[in-house]
Design an enzyme around this catalytic site. Structure first.
Site, PDB file in Angstrom:
ATOM      1  CG  HIS A   1      20.233  42.056 -24.532  1.00 21.38           C
ATOM      2  ND1 HIS A   1      19.733  42.169 -25.689  1.00 21.38           N
ATOM      3  CD2 HIS A   1      21.168  40.993 -24.386  1.00 21.38           C
ATOM      4  CE1 HIS A   1      19.850  40.732 -26.179  1.00 21.38           C
ATOM      5  NE2 HIS A   1      20.783  40.259 -25.560  1.00 21.38           N
TER       6      HIS A   1
ATOM      7  NE  ARG B   1       8.646  41.092 -30.264  1.00 17.42           N
ATOM      8  CZ  ARG B   1       8.838  42.363 -30.330  1.00 17.42           C
ATOM      9  NH1 ARG B   1       8.368  43.282 -29.594  1.00 17.42           N
ATOM     10  NH2 ARG B   1       9.779  42.832 -31.608  1.00 17.42           N
TER      11      ARG B   1
ATOM     12  NE  ARG C   1       6.186  36.633 -32.397  1.00 17.54           N
ATOM     13  CZ  ARG C   1       7.282  37.554 -32.542  1.00 17.54           C
ATOM     14  NH1 ARG C   1       7.681  38.161 -33.489  1.00 17.54           N
ATOM     15  NH2 ARG C   1       8.028  37.862 -31.152  1.00 17.54           N
TER      16      ARG C   1
ATOM     17  CD  GLU D   1      10.130  36.653 -37.985  1.00 14.82           C
ATOM     18  OE1 GLU D   1      10.825  37.725 -37.198  1.00 14.82           O
ATOM     19  OE2 GLU D   1       9.610  35.886 -37.302  1.00 14.82           O
TER      20      GLU D   1
ATOM     21  CG  ASN E   1      13.478  43.997 -35.135  1.00 13.81           C
ATOM     22  OD1 ASN E   1      13.636  45.252 -35.509  1.00 13.81           O
ATOM     23  ND2 ASN E   1      12.621  43.846 -33.796  1.00 13.81           N
ATOM     24  CG  ASP E   2      14.372  37.807 -36.627  1.00 14.43           C
ATOM     25  OD1 ASP E   2      15.544  37.693 -36.165  1.00 14.43           O
ATOM     26  OD2 ASP E   2      13.574  37.539 -35.739  1.00 14.43           O
TER      27      ASP E   2
ATOM     28  NE  ARG F   1      16.673  40.502 -33.071  1.00 18.60           N
ATOM     29  CZ  ARG F   1      15.372  40.468 -32.973  1.00 18.60           C
ATOM     30  NH1 ARG F   1      14.581  39.512 -33.929  1.00 18.60           N
ATOM     31  NH2 ARG F   1      14.701  40.922 -32.185  1.00 18.60           N
TER      32      ARG F   1
ATOM     33  CB  CYS G   1       5.209  43.884 -36.135  1.00 14.28           C
ATOM     34  SG  CYS G   1       6.145  42.244 -36.661  1.00 14.28           S
TER      35      CYS G   1
HETATM   36  C1  PEP Z   1      11.133  41.167 -36.135  1.00 16.29           C
HETATM   37  O1  PEP Z   1      11.728  40.312 -36.170  1.00 16.29           O
HETATM   38  O2  PEP Z   1      11.305  42.171 -36.383  1.00 16.29           O
HETATM   39  C2  PEP Z   1      10.085  40.841 -34.857  1.00 16.29           C
HETATM   40  C3  PEP Z   1       9.149  41.679 -34.646  1.00 16.29           C
HETATM   41  O3  PEP Z   1       9.837  39.851 -34.034  1.00 16.29           O
HETATM   42  P1  PEP Z   1      10.972  39.688 -32.755  1.00 16.29           P
HETATM   43  O4  PEP Z   1      11.812  41.071 -32.702  1.00 16.29           O
HETATM   44  O5  PEP Z   1      10.345  39.419 -31.669  1.00 16.29           O
HETATM   45  O6  PEP Z   1      11.802  38.770 -33.262  1.00 16.29           O
HETATM   46 MG    MG Z   2      11.569  38.170 -35.529  1.00 17.42          MG
END
Ligand code: PEP
Ligand code: MG
Length: 548
Positions: free
Chosen positions: A171, A278, A315, A409, A432-433, A443, A480
Site C-alpha cells: 500500500h 471509483r 462505476r 476483471e 489489477n483484478d 494483488r 482502467c
Molecule cells: C482493476 O481491478 O483493475 C480496477 C481498475 O479496479 P480496482 O483497482 O478499483 O479494483
Molecule cells: Mg477491480
C-alpha cells in the site's frame, strides 16, 4: 538527497496507575482523537490521490473500534495498568497474533494494527510523530513506513522512501506512486545503520539507493532530474491535444478519479475525460453513506467539470474484498476477494445500489457524456439483474437511458466476451483484478507481488479476446487498471486495439505523449508477438524500458 532514519522509537510510558476510571477516560479520549485524525487524513487522501489509499487509512480507523482489542486494553487497565501501557500491550499482542496467522493477507494487517495503535499511543502520551524538521531532499529510510506516516509527511521536502520490508505493490508503495514520490521497497537492511545526513541518491529506475555518490554521479542525477522535469513540462504543454499515433489512430487518454477535486486535476492535466470514477471513494471516511441527493450533486459536479462531449464513466460502489466501509458491516470471509464484493454487494443489498443508480441517472443531464458501469461482474445473470434494476429506476424517474457497461476483471467475462458484448454497451478492463484472478495471485501479496504482472501472456490473451468481441459488436473497450500507464504495456495495449487508456491523473500527459510516438501498425505486430510469449518477462524483453 540525504538519509533520514525513521525509527519507531519506543515511547516511555508509566506502567501502573491508581485511578482506573481516569485511565479508561484517557484511553477513550485518545481513541476518539486518533479516529478523528484518521478520518480527516482519509478525506484529504481521497482528494489528493485517485486510488484506494484513503480506504486503507479508513480501515485503520476501524481497528480502533475492534471489540477484541478494546477488551484486551480495558482488562489491563482494570488490572491497574496505565492507559498507555495497557493500550500498547493490547495492540502489540493483537498485532503479534495476526502476524502469526498462516493467511498472508491477515498477517499483513498486523502492520496496520501497529500503525493505528501507535497513533493512539502518541495521542495518549502527547508524543506526536510527524518529523517536521526534515531537510530538503530527505530520503526516508525505515524498516517499514505506514501509509499514514507517508501521507502525513511534508511532501515538498521528501525526495523518496526506501524501506527494507514490503514490495512494489504494498500500500505504501502505491501511495508513494500516486503522490509522485519515488519509493523503493526491500532494500538492504544495512541502510538502517547509516548515520543521519549521509549523502545518498535514490535511483527509482534501478531500484537502488546509492550511498556517498561520487561528484560525477551527483551531476548525472541532477542532470537526469532536470531532463525529467523538462520532459514533464513539455508533456503537460501538449497534453490538451488528442493522442494520435504516427499513423493517425486516436487513443483516448482519460483519468481514474475518486473525487470532484480529482476531476478538476484531471482536466488540468489534459485528460480527455474520466474512464473510471471509483465511486466508493465518495463513501469512505464518513460515518454514513451519502444519500441520493448528495450523490447526485457530487456526480453532477464531476460532470460539469468535464467538457460536454467528454466521457464520464461512473462505476457503482465497489466494496468488499480489501475495501471495507465501517457503516456497511459485512461478515468476515475466508476468502474476501472471492466473496461478496462489487456488484454482488449491490445485488445483495439492492437499496444501496438503487439509491446510487438513481443519483447517477439524475446527474446524467448535468453535462459530460455520462455512462454507468458495474464492478466485479462474473456472470451474465448478475449483469442482467443489475441492468434490470437500472431500467426499473430509470422508468420510475422518467429519464433517458445512459449507456451501461461492465468491468472486465474476472476471467469468465473475457472468456464469454462475445455473449457479454451482445448485452453490455462497453467494456472497461480492470487489469489489477483481471491479473489477480487469472494468475490466482493476490494483488496485494507481499511475496507474490513481483509475479503479479498484467503483461503475462495469459492476461493479454484475455484482453485480446475481450477487445475482439467488443469490436465485432461495435462496442468500445477501455483499460482502467494500472497496466494502462505502464510504459512497457502501452504499445501492447494500443496494438491489441483498445480504444482508451484510463490512468492516474499525474500520468495522463506522459501516456499521451507516448502514444504520439507509436505507430499503430507496429504496435499491432508487437501485440501479436506478445501473445505468443510464454511469460511476462518475455513480453517485457520485447519492449525495452526507456531510461531518462
Ligand atoms: C482493476 O481491478 O483493475 C480496477 C481498475 O479496479 P480496482 O483497482 O478499483 O479494483
Ligand atoms: Mg477491480
Amino acid at each position: 538527497g540525504t538519509i533520514v532514519q525513521v525509527r519507531r522509537d519506543d515511547v516511555a510510558v508509566p506502567a501502573d496507575a491508581s485511578d482506573k476510571h481516569e485511565e479508561r477516560r484517557l484511553l477513550n479520549a485518545a481513541l476518539d482523537r486518533a479516529d478523528l485524525h484518521l478520518r480527516a487524513l482519509a478525506d484529504s487522501l481521497a482528494e489528493q490521490t485517485d486510488a484506494g489509499h484513503a480506504g486503507i487509512v479508513a480501515a485503520h480507523a476501524e481497528f480502533l473500534s475492534d471489540p477484541e482489542l478494546l477488551d484486551l486494553a480495558t482488562s489491563a487497565i482494570d488490572a491497574g495498568r496505565s492507559a498507555p501501557f495497557a493500550w500498547r500491550a493490547a495492540y502489540e499482542a493483537y498485532a503479534d497474533r495476526l502476524a502469526g496467522l498462516p493467511n498472508p493477507v491477515l498477517a499483513s494487517r498486523a502492520a496496520d494494527v501497529r500503525d493505528a495503535g501507535l497513533r493512539v499511543l502518541r495521542e495518549l502520551t502527547g508524543h506526536r510523530m510527524g518529523r517536521q524538521d526534515l531537510p530538503l531532499g530527505a530520503i526516508l529510510v525505515a524498516e517499514d513506513l505506514t501509509p499514514s506516516d507517508a501521507a502525513s509527511l511534508d511532501r515538498t521536502r521528501v525526495a523518496g522512501f526506501a524501506t527494507t520490508k514490503g514490495g512494489s505493490s504494498s500500500h505504501v508503495a502505491m501511495l508513494a506512486r500516486s503522490l509522485d514520490i519515488p519509493a523503493i521497497a526491500g532494500i538492504d537492511p544495512r541502510v538502517l545503520d547509516l548515520p543521519e545526513g549521509t549523502p545518498a541518491i535514490l535511483d527509482g529506475f534501478r531500484g537502488v539507493v546509492r550511498i556517498d555518490p561520487s561528484p560525477d554521479e551527483r551531476v548525472r542525477v541532477t542532470e537526469r532530474r532536470r531532463r525529467l522535469a523538462e520532459r514533464r513540462e513539455r508533456e503537460l504543454a501538449e497534453a490538451f491535444e488528442p493522442a494520435l499515433t504516427t499513423d493517425g489512430r486516436r487513443v483516448g487518454v482519460v483519468a481514474n478519479i475518486g473525487s470532484p477535486q480529482d476531476a478538476r486535476d484531471a482536466t488540468a492535466h489534459g485528460a480527455d475525460g474520466v474512464g473510471l470514477l471509483r465511486s466508493e471513494f465518495l463513501f469512505f471516511g464518513r460515518p454514513t453513506a451519502p444519500g441520493e441527493d448528495e450523490q447526485a450533486a457530487l456526480y453532477a459536479e464531476v460532470a460539469r467539470t468535464l467538457d460536454p462531449g467528454q466521457p464520464l464513466v461512473i462505476r457503482t460502489l465497489d466494496v468488499g474484498g480489501d475495501k471495507r466501509l465501517p457503516y456497511l458491516p459485512m461478515p468476515r470471509e475466508e476468502n474476501p476477494s472471492l466473496g461478496e464484493r462489487g456488484i454482488r454487494v449491490g445485488l445483495a443489498r439492492p437499496e444501496i445500489l438503487r439509491t446510487q443508480v438513481r443519483a447517477i441517472l439524475r446527474a446524467a443531464s448535468a453535462g459530460a457524456w455520462l455512462r454507468m458501469m458495474f464492478p466485479m461482474i462474473a456472470t451474465l445473470r448478475d449483469f442482467r439483474r443489475a441492468r434490470e434494476l437500472v431500467e426499473a429506476e430509470r422508468r420510475s424517474l422518467g429519464v433517458p437511458r445512459v449507456p451501461i457497461g461492465i468491468m472486465v476483471e474476472v476471467p469468465s467475462v473475457a472468456l464469454l466476451a462475445d455473449r457479454f458484448a451482445e448485452e453490455a454497451d462497453f467494456f472497461s478492463i480492470g487489469t489489477n483484478d483481471l491479473t489477480q484472478y487469472t494468475l490466482a495471485m493476490d494483488r496485494g501479496h507481499p511475496k507474490l507481488a513481483p509475479q503479479v504482472d498484467g503483461l503475462d501472456p495469459a492476461v493479454l490473451r484475455l484482453i485480446a479476446d475481450a477487445v475482439r468481441a467488443a469490436h465485432e459488436r461495435d462496442r468500445w473497450v477501455g483499460i482502467c487498471g494500472g497496466l494502462g500507464a505502464d510504459p512497457q504495456a502501452v504499445p501492447v495495449l494500443v496494438g491489441l486495439g483498445v480504444d482508451e487508456l484510463s490512468v492516474t491523473v499525474p500520468t495522463v500527459p506522459a501516456v499521451k505523449s507516448q502514444v504520439r510516438e507509436l505507430s499503430f501498425g507496429q504496435c499491432q505486430e508487437l501485440a501479436q508477438r506478445a501473445l505468443r510469449c510464454d511469460a511476462a518477462e518475455g513480453v517485457r524483453r520485447l519492449i525495452p524500458a526507456k531510461e531518462m
